[in-house]
Design a protein around this motif. Structure first.
Motif, PDB file in Angstrom:
ATOM      1  N   GLU A 133      10.319  13.256   8.961  1.00  6.66           N
ATOM      2  CA  GLU A 133      10.392  12.350  10.101  1.00  6.66           C
ATOM      3  C   GLU A 133       9.797  11.032   9.668  1.00  6.66           C
ATOM      4  OE1 GLU A 133       7.996  14.305  12.987  1.00  6.66           O
ATOM      5  OE2 GLU A 133       9.325  16.032  13.137  1.00  6.66           O
ATOM      6  N   MET A 134      10.367   9.935  10.183  1.00  2.09           N
ATOM      7  CA  MET A 134       9.915   8.607   9.799  1.00  2.09           C
ATOM      8  C   MET A 134       9.532   7.811  11.040  1.00  2.09           C
ATOM      9  SD  MET A 134      12.122   5.589   7.959  1.00  2.09           S
ATOM     10  CE  MET A 134      13.067   5.144   9.410  1.00  2.09           C
ATOM     11  N   GLU A 135       8.442   7.085  10.911  1.00  5.20           N
ATOM     12  CA  GLU A 135       8.025   6.152  11.957  1.00  5.20           C
ATOM     13  C   GLU A 135       7.946   4.776  11.309  1.00  5.20           C
ATOM     14  OE1 GLU A 135       4.183   5.328  14.854  1.00  5.20           O
ATOM     15  OE2 GLU A 135       4.319   7.221  13.766  1.00  5.20           O
ATOM     16  N   LEU A 136       8.530   3.779  11.945  1.00  7.86           N
ATOM     17  CA  LEU A 136       8.548   2.415  11.429  1.00  7.86           C
ATOM     18  C   LEU A 136       7.878   1.500  12.434  1.00  7.86           C
ATOM     19  CD1 LEU A 136       9.540   0.125   9.528  1.00  7.86           C
ATOM     20  CD2 LEU A 136      11.726   0.237  10.734  1.00  7.86           C
ATOM     21  N   LYS A 137       6.922   0.692  11.937  1.00  7.71           N
ATOM     22  CA  LYS A 137       6.231  -0.279  12.783  1.00  7.71           C
ATOM     23  C   LYS A 137       6.332  -1.643  12.110  1.00  7.71           C
ATOM     24  CE  LYS A 137       2.684   3.060  14.131  1.00  7.71           C
ATOM     25  NZ  LYS A 137       1.249   3.342  14.084  1.00  7.71           N
ATOM     26  N   PHE A 144       3.489  16.822   3.495  1.00  4.51           N
ATOM     27  CA  PHE A 144       2.636  15.718   3.090  1.00  4.51           C
ATOM     28  C   PHE A 144       3.024  14.455   3.840  1.00  4.51           C
ATOM     29  CE2 PHE A 144       6.207  15.648   0.210  1.00  4.51           C
ATOM     30  CZ  PHE A 144       6.485  14.304  -0.005  1.00  4.51           C
ATOM     31  N   LEU A 145       2.113  13.521   3.856  1.00  6.02           N
ATOM     32  CA  LEU A 145       2.307  12.244   4.524  1.00  6.02           C
ATOM     33  C   LEU A 145       2.505  11.166   3.461  1.00  6.02           C
ATOM     34  CD1 LEU A 145       1.294  10.724   7.546  1.00  6.02           C
ATOM     35  CD2 LEU A 145      -0.056   9.712   5.725  1.00  6.02           C
ATOM     36  N   LEU A 146       3.527  10.349   3.650  1.00  7.98           N
ATOM     37  CA  LEU A 146       3.717   9.151   2.839  1.00  7.98           C
ATOM     38  C   LEU A 146       3.502   7.969   3.751  1.00  7.98           C
ATOM     39  CD1 LEU A 146       4.646   7.304   0.500  1.00  7.98           C
ATOM     40  CD2 LEU A 146       7.008   7.811   1.183  1.00  7.98           C
ATOM     41  N   TYR A 147       2.527   7.146   3.410  1.00  9.88           N
ATOM     42  CA  TYR A 147       2.254   5.906   4.129  1.00  9.88           C
ATOM     43  C   TYR A 147       2.632   4.765   3.196  1.00  9.88           C
ATOM     44  CZ  TYR A 147      -0.248   2.009   6.203  1.00  9.88           C
ATOM     45  OH  TYR A 147      -0.559   0.794   6.742  1.00  9.88           O
ATOM     46  N   GLY A 206       3.068  -7.533   9.000  1.00  9.41           N
ATOM     47  CA  GLY A 206       3.740  -6.730   7.994  1.00  9.41           C
ATOM     48  C   GLY A 206       4.552  -5.589   8.559  1.00  9.41           C
ATOM     49  N   THR A 207       4.927  -4.697   7.664  1.00  8.84           N
ATOM     50  CA  THR A 207       5.772  -3.552   7.989  1.00  8.84           C
ATOM     51  C   THR A 207       5.078  -2.286   7.509  1.00  8.84           C
ATOM     52  OG1 THR A 207       7.741  -4.910   7.687  1.00  8.84           O
ATOM     53  CG2 THR A 207       8.060  -2.540   7.615  1.00  8.84           C
ATOM     54  N   GLU A 208       5.135  -1.248   8.342  1.00  6.12           N
ATOM     55  CA  GLU A 208       4.523   0.043   8.026  1.00  6.12           C
ATOM     56  C   GLU A 208       5.548   1.151   8.193  1.00  6.12           C
ATOM     57  OE1 GLU A 208      -0.107   0.414   9.408  1.00  6.12           O
ATOM     58  OE2 GLU A 208       1.445   0.990  10.799  1.00  6.12           O
ATOM     59  N   TYR A 209       5.627   2.014   7.208  1.00  6.87           N
ATOM     60  CA  TYR A 209       6.417   3.235   7.308  1.00  6.87           C
ATOM     61  C   TYR A 209       5.448   4.397   7.209  1.00  6.87           C
ATOM     62  CZ  TYR A 209      10.756   0.698   6.159  1.00  6.87           C
ATOM     63  OH  TYR A 209      11.834  -0.151   6.145  1.00  6.87           O
ATOM     64  N   VAL A 231       0.857  -1.187   0.000  1.00  4.92           N
ATOM     65  CA  VAL A 231       0.000   0.000   0.000  1.00  4.92           C
ATOM     66  C   VAL A 231       0.894   1.239   0.000  1.00  4.92           C
ATOM     67  CG1 VAL A 231      -1.717   1.329   1.294  1.00  4.92           C
ATOM     68  CG2 VAL A 231      -1.845  -1.187   1.250  1.00  4.92           C
ATOM     69  N   ILE A 232       0.607   2.165  -0.902  1.00  2.00           N
ATOM     70  CA  ILE A 232       1.306   3.453  -0.951  1.00  2.00           C
ATOM     71  C   ILE A 232       0.246   4.537  -0.963  1.00  2.00           C
ATOM     72  CG2 ILE A 232       2.873   4.956  -2.244  1.00  2.00           C
ATOM     73  CD1 ILE A 232       3.909   2.376  -3.646  1.00  2.00           C
ATOM     74  N   ARG A 233       0.309   5.435   0.027  1.00  2.00           N
ATOM     75  CA  ARG A 233      -0.635   6.554   0.084  1.00  2.00           C
ATOM     76  C   ARG A 233       0.137   7.854   0.309  1.00  2.00           C
ATOM     77  NH1 ARG A 233      -3.928   3.487   4.018  1.00  2.00           N
ATOM     78  NH2 ARG A 233      -5.270   2.170   2.765  1.00  2.00           N
TER      79      ARG A 233
END
Length: 136
Positions: free
Chosen positions: A116-120, A83-86, A125-128, A69-71
Motif C-alpha cells: 500500500e502506498m501513501e503520498l503526501k 517492511f516500511l519504505l519511507y 516536498g514530497t513524501e511516499y 531521505v530513504i528509510r
C-alpha cells in the motif's frame, strides 16, 4: 546476506553519475531490515530507482539545498514479513508532476510487493510511505 544499505548507496551513486544535475542532493539512507528476501530485492530496487529518477528530474529545478531521505524498516521484527519504505525529497514539483511521471511503475512495483502506498505533497516536498511485503 544481502547488504541492502550498501546496494542503495551504490544505486544512488550510479544515478548521480549518469544523470546530469546542477545541484547534487544530500542523501540520508537508513536500513533497519534484518532479512530482505530475494524475491523482494528486484521490485524494491526498481521502485526506489523510479522514485530517485523522478526526484532528480522533476523536484529540484529551483532548490538550492536538495535532500532525499530513504528509510527501510521492519514492521514485524519477529517474522520480517512486512517492511516500511519511507521516501521523501524537499523539492518543489511542477503542479501534477507527482501524479503523472513514473506513477505507473511506482504503482506496479508497490503492487508486486503486495503493498500500500501513501503520498503526501506540500510546499516543503514530497513524501511516499509504502507498507510492503517481504516476499519469500
Amino acid at each position: 546476506k544481502f547488504d541492502l544499505e550498501k546496494y542503495l548507496k551504490s544505486l544512488v551513486d550510479s544515478l548521480l553519475t549518469s544523470y546530469s544535475i546542477e545541484q547534487k542532493p544530500i542523501f540520508e539512507i537508513e536500513v533497519n531490515v534484518e532479512d530482505m528476501k530475494s524475491k523482494s530485492i528486484v521490485p524494491l530496487a526498481l521502485l526506489i530507482n523510479e522514485l530517485l529518477l523522478n526526484s532528480l528530474k522533476h523536484a529540484f529545478p529551483n532548490q538550492e539545498n536538495p535532500e532525499i531521505v530513504i528509510r527501510l524498516e521492519d514492521l514485524e521484527r519477529a517474522t520480517s514479513t512486512r517492511f516500511l519504505l519511507y521516501y521523501s525529497d524537499n523539492g518543489t514539483w511542477v503542479e501534477n508532476a507527482v501524479a503523472s511521471f513514473g506513477t505507473e511503475i511506482i504503482q506496479a512495483m508497490s503492487e508486486q510487493l503486495e503493498g500500500e502506498m501513501e503520498l503526501k505533497t506540500s510546499n516543503s516536498g514530497t513524501e511516499y510511505i509504502f507498507n510492503l511485503a517481504n516476499l519469500s
